[in-house]
Motif scaffolding. Structure first.
Motif, PDB file in Angstrom:
ATOM      1  N   SER A 253      -5.296 -36.468   9.536  1.00 19.94           N
ATOM      2  CA  SER A 253      -6.642 -36.176  10.012  1.00 19.94           C
ATOM      3  C   SER A 253      -7.023 -37.076  11.187  1.00 19.94           C
ATOM      4  O   SER A 253      -7.602 -36.618  12.179  1.00 19.94           O
ATOM      5  CB  SER A 253      -7.642 -36.337   8.864  1.00 19.94           C
ATOM      6  N   SER A 254      -6.687 -38.375  11.080  1.00 25.99           N
ATOM      7  CA  SER A 254      -7.015 -39.323  12.144  1.00 25.99           C
ATOM      8  C   SER A 254      -6.243 -39.009  13.427  1.00 25.99           C
ATOM      9  O   SER A 254      -6.827 -38.994  14.523  1.00 25.99           O
ATOM     10  CB  SER A 254      -6.704 -40.749  11.683  1.00 25.99           C
ATOM     11  N   ILE A 255      -4.951 -38.752  13.300  1.00 32.41           N
ATOM     12  CA  ILE A 255      -4.123 -38.453  14.473  1.00 32.41           C
ATOM     13  C   ILE A 255      -4.554 -37.145  15.111  1.00 32.41           C
ATOM     14  O   ILE A 255      -4.664 -37.041  16.346  1.00 32.41           O
ATOM     15  CB  ILE A 255      -2.631 -38.418  14.065  1.00 32.41           C
ATOM     16  N   LEU A 256      -4.829 -36.144  14.308  1.00 28.74           N
ATOM     17  CA  LEU A 256      -5.272 -34.850  14.829  1.00 28.74           C
ATOM     18  C   LEU A 256      -6.571 -35.003  15.618  1.00 28.74           C
ATOM     19  O   LEU A 256      -6.711 -34.458  16.724  1.00 28.74           O
ATOM     20  CB  LEU A 256      -5.455 -33.860  13.686  1.00 28.74           C
ATOM     21  N   ALA A 257      -7.515 -35.757  15.062  1.00 29.46           N
ATOM     22  CA  ALA A 257      -8.808 -35.939  15.732  1.00 29.46           C
ATOM     23  C   ALA A 257      -8.632 -36.643  17.078  1.00 29.46           C
ATOM     24  O   ALA A 257      -9.243 -36.250  18.084  1.00 29.46           O
ATOM     25  CB  ALA A 257      -9.746 -36.732  14.835  1.00 29.46           C
ATOM     26  N   ASP A 258      -7.805 -37.692  17.107  1.00 27.31           N
ATOM     27  CA  ASP A 258      -7.593 -38.431  18.359  1.00 27.31           C
ATOM     28  C   ASP A 258      -6.950 -37.551  19.429  1.00 27.31           C
ATOM     29  O   ASP A 258      -7.343 -37.590  20.603  1.00 27.31           O
ATOM     30  CB  ASP A 258      -6.712 -39.652  18.106  1.00 27.31           C
ATOM     31  N   ILE A 259      -5.978 -36.756  19.033  1.00 30.38           N
ATOM     32  CA  ILE A 259      -5.265 -35.928  20.015  1.00 30.38           C
ATOM     33  C   ILE A 259      -6.152 -34.794  20.514  1.00 30.38           C
ATOM     34  O   ILE A 259      -6.180 -34.487  21.718  1.00 30.38           O
ATOM     35  CB  ILE A 259      -3.954 -35.387  19.400  1.00 30.38           C
ATOM     36  N   LEU A 260      -6.911 -34.178  19.621  1.00 25.82           N
ATOM     37  CA  LEU A 260      -7.830 -33.123  20.050  1.00 25.82           C
ATOM     38  C   LEU A 260      -8.890 -33.678  20.996  1.00 25.82           C
ATOM     39  O   LEU A 260      -9.274 -33.016  21.967  1.00 25.82           O
ATOM     40  CB  LEU A 260      -8.485 -32.470  18.832  1.00 25.82           C
TER      41      LEU A 260
END
Length: 331
Positions: A253-260
């Motif tokens: 969830s954290s990685i997805l949010a940062d990349i988006l």
């Protein structure tokens, strides 16, 4: 570096004694334990050096002219040939030194790499000091500013053997530092370096407890090199290697949010980023907030694109991938 030799270069090779150059260059690798990793690059004929000067050095940065490398290679090859032609010959320090020049000239010289393995495996040579020295030698070549070396299957295979040998001897090994200082450096100096990232998989599989920590390190690499599909592929593999379900979900969830967030801010529409995003969305359960952010980012980027543009096609394919496989449903 081109392998062709012009007439001027050939005349220099015939007119100068190459042995002092060989001695100078081989000393570079003999003193690695004291100097650390070297940053090596080759110079063309536009940077001639004075007679008696074998290379330029600024701390650990080394610049070697092509002429000097060829001179050292001619001496190293003669030493190597004498050893190969003598079935009863032993691997002396001179032979090992010669293999360092051979691999500097040609990173795919498999026989030279195997001689170095046999030298280490000889009775009494398999010590922590010798293994550390060999690690520094191969890491110097793998992280050099040399295009062929950073992606050399022979050198990466040699490093894999070296690491596996150290693990067999229960030698302490900093896997996270290896990925940061060797794999990522090689990945930056040779983009899409799938050979380097495959070595990272080998390392992380030895200790899966590091998967979450390494995943955030690799995320930073990918955000700096967002067109590098090999880095994104390893990041995806890192996430799947996090064994604890809650930790994996949190990291995802954290990685997805940062990349988006970065994709939206910098309007990233390249295929490498969106193949990664659609892949991890397909692999992991997606909560409502993550799902809405993913769809909204696609919609926001697509709205400002001309019809039938390549970027729009990439966005639509990412959306269709998730629609077709019903990957946007909450778990």
């Amino acid at each position: 570096m081109s392998r062709s030799l012009d007439k001027k270069l050939l005349s220099h090779l015939k007119s100068e004694d190459p042995r002092p150059v060989y001695k100078d260059l081989s000393k570079l690798f003999a003193n690695l334990l004291e100097s650390g990793l070297l940053e090596i690059e080759f110079l063309g004929q536009s940077h001639p050096l004075e007679p008696g000067v074998s290379f330029l050095q600024d701390e650990n940065a080394i610049a070697i002219p092509k002429l000097r490398l060829l001179q050292a290679f001619s001496v190293a090859y003669n030493i190597f040939r004498k050893y190969v032609e003598d079935p009863s010959g032993t691997i002396t320090n001179d032979v090992v030194a010669a293999t360092s020049i051979l691999l500097l000239m040609d990173p795919e010289h498999l026989t030279a790499a195997n001689i170095r393995k046999r030298a280490l495996m000889a009775s009494g040579n398999l010590t922590l000091v010798n293994l550390k020295k060999e690690q520094q030698f191969v890491d110097t070549l793998l992280t050099a500013r040399l295009h062929r070396h950073t992606k050399s299957p022979t050198l990466w295979s040699h490093r894999r053997w070296l690491v596996a040998t150290c693990w067999t001897l229960s030698t302490p090994w900093d896997i996270r530092r290896d990925i940061q200082t060797v794999v990522m450096v090689a990945g930056e100096r040779h983009p899409r370096n799938y050979v380097a990232w495959q070595h990272a998989r080998f390392l992380i599989d030895h200790d899966l407890s590091l998967a979450a920590t390494v995943a955030f390190d690799v995320k930073a690499f990918c955000l700096r090199n967002h067109s590098d599909i090999s880095g994104w592929a390893f990041l995806s593999d890192c996430i799947t290697r996090i064994r604890d379900a809650e930790s994996r979900r949190s990291a995802f969830s954290s990685i997805l949010a940062d990349i988006l967030s970065m994709a939206e801010s910098f309007r990233w529409t390249n295929e490498s980023v969106w193949v990664f995003l659609r892949t991890i969305i397909a692999m992991e359960p997606v909560n409502g907030q993550d799902r809405e952010r993913f769809v909204a980012t696609i919609a926001g980027l697509s709205a400002k694109m001309p019809p039938s543009s390549p970027q729009l096609i990439i966005m639509e394919r990412a959306r269709q991938w998730c629609d077709n496989y019903d990957m946007l449903e909450t778990s």
